[in-house]
Write an enzyme that holds these catalytic residues in place. Structure first.
Site, PDB file in Angstrom:
ATOM      1  N   ASP A 112       0.781  -1.281   0.190  1.00 41.49           N
ATOM      2  CA  ASP A 112       0.087  -0.102  -0.130  1.00 41.49           C
ATOM      3  C   ASP A 112       0.903   1.425   0.125  1.00 41.49           C
ATOM      4  O   ASP A 112       0.547   2.311  -0.823  1.00 41.49           O
ATOM      5  CB  ASP A 112      -0.770  -0.085   1.028  1.00 41.49           C
ATOM      6  CG  ASP A 112      -0.442  -0.438   2.542  1.00 41.49           C
ATOM      7  OD1 ASP A 112       0.858  -0.296   2.475  1.00 41.49           O
ATOM      8  OD2 ASP A 112      -0.715  -0.265   3.491  1.00 41.49           O
ATOM      9  N   ASP A 115       6.888   3.661   3.423  1.00 42.00           N
ATOM     10  CA  ASP A 115       7.183   4.830   4.403  1.00 42.00           C
ATOM     11  C   ASP A 115       8.673   4.749   4.672  1.00 42.00           C
ATOM     12  O   ASP A 115       9.506   5.538   4.231  1.00 42.00           O
ATOM     13  CB  ASP A 115       6.083   4.431   5.431  1.00 42.00           C
ATOM     14  CG  ASP A 115       6.006   5.492   6.486  1.00 42.00           C
ATOM     15  OD1 ASP A 115       6.835   6.254   6.704  1.00 42.00           O
ATOM     16  OD2 ASP A 115       5.000   5.712   7.409  1.00 42.00           O
ATOM     17  N   ASP A 171      -5.145   1.425   7.044  1.00 39.38           N
ATOM     18  CA  ASP A 171      -5.921   1.447   8.301  1.00 39.38           C
ATOM     19  C   ASP A 171      -5.693   2.053   9.539  1.00 39.38           C
ATOM     20  O   ASP A 171      -4.301   2.404   9.426  1.00 39.38           O
ATOM     21  CB  ASP A 171      -6.290  -0.158   8.755  1.00 39.38           C
ATOM     22  CG  ASP A 171      -4.921  -0.656   9.580  1.00 39.38           C
ATOM     23  OD1 ASP A 171      -3.651  -0.398   8.796  1.00 39.38           O
ATOM     24  OD2 ASP A 171      -4.803  -1.095  10.770  1.00 39.38           O
ATOM     25  N   ARG A 177      -9.872   0.681   6.070  1.00 40.95           N
ATOM     26  CA  ARG A 177      -9.562   0.052   4.896  1.00 40.95           C
ATOM     27  C   ARG A 177     -10.503   0.152   3.658  1.00 40.95           C
ATOM     28  O   ARG A 177     -10.214   0.423   2.664  1.00 40.95           O
ATOM     29  CB  ARG A 177      -9.260  -1.299   5.108  1.00 40.95           C
ATOM     30  CG  ARG A 177      -7.895  -1.585   6.026  1.00 40.95           C
ATOM     31  CD  ARG A 177      -7.559  -3.075   5.797  1.00 40.95           C
ATOM     32  NE  ARG A 177      -6.725  -3.612   7.026  1.00 40.95           N
ATOM     33  CZ  ARG A 177      -5.480  -3.342   7.063  1.00 40.95           C
ATOM     34  NH1 ARG A 177      -4.677  -2.565   6.454  1.00 40.95           N
ATOM     35  NH2 ARG A 177      -4.920  -3.822   8.318  1.00 40.95           N
TER      36      ARG A 177
END
Ligand code: XMP
Length: 192
Positions: A112, A115, A171, A177
């Site tokens: 997703d 980071d 989430d 989600r």
């Protein structure tokens, strides 16, 4: 907007969102572009092996891959690094008993968000160690920040500022989600 629709919105998860960062229609248009690139780049692969990281990549993977008309094989990998909060724990745990067989395969690894980079780094390394021929990475979001691990995604749909986001697979504490867009949570919702 009529009164009853307003009432429904107020009773839903949408009221927990402070701002919509990337709208549903914008995501859809961008997925067309990423899917075309993936299709073109892997057109010569007989059967591309996709590995998606659960659970965050679920929504992105489903929407992206239905736009890619290649003979894909899809596996999922259960990995955790957040453990419910809004900060990475710094440790990537593989939660599966059995990992997919990727020996000799070219793998498209989907997540997703990029980071700190620890997840993509750890999973790519694991897949290569398991005998994958090549690993290409694909994410919905890339956070604009200095990363703990030096990785960049081969395919990234959007770059965002370094803030905690939810929706479209991402989430907070297991929720949000299923938001059809990417948004920022109202700070009041985040447990101190
Ligand atoms: P790293 O730090 O390893 O992050 O690149 C990858 C995983 O951390 C989760 N993550 C987030 N989840 N909102 C979320 O809901 C965020 O802003 C966020 N940033 C990182 C995510 O599970 C991702 O796979």
């Amino acid at each position: 907007m009529d009164f009853f629709r307003l009432l429904l919105l107020a009773a839903s998860m949408h009221e927990d969102i402070e701002k919509v960062l990337i709208a549903e229609e914008v995501i859809e248009k961008r997925l067309d572009v990423i899917a075309e690139r993936v299709h073109a780049d892997f057109a010569s692969e007989e059967a591309l092996q996709v590995v998606a990281i659960l659970k965050g990549a679920l929504v992105f993977m489903a929407d992206l891959l239905r736009r890619v008309p290649l003979r894909l094989e899809i596996e999922c990998l259960n990995v955790a690094s957040y453990h419910g909060g809004t900060e990475s724990s710094g440790q990537v745990d593989f939660l599966d008993q059995k990992l997919p067989d990727v020996k000799g395969r070219c793998v498209l690894l989907i997540d997703d968000i990029l980071d700190t980079g620890r997840t993509l780094e750890a999973v790519s390394a694991k897949l290569l160690q398991m005998g994958a021929r090549e690993v290409k990475t694909c994410v919905l979001l890339t956070k604009d920040k200095v990363r703990a691990a030096e990785v960049e995604a081969d395919y990234s749909a959007f770059e965002i500022a370094d803030e905690f986001v939810v929706g479209y697979g991402l989430d907070y504490d297991g929720k949000y989600r299923n938001l059809p867009y990417v948004g920022v949570l109202n700070p009041a919702v985040i447990k101190s």
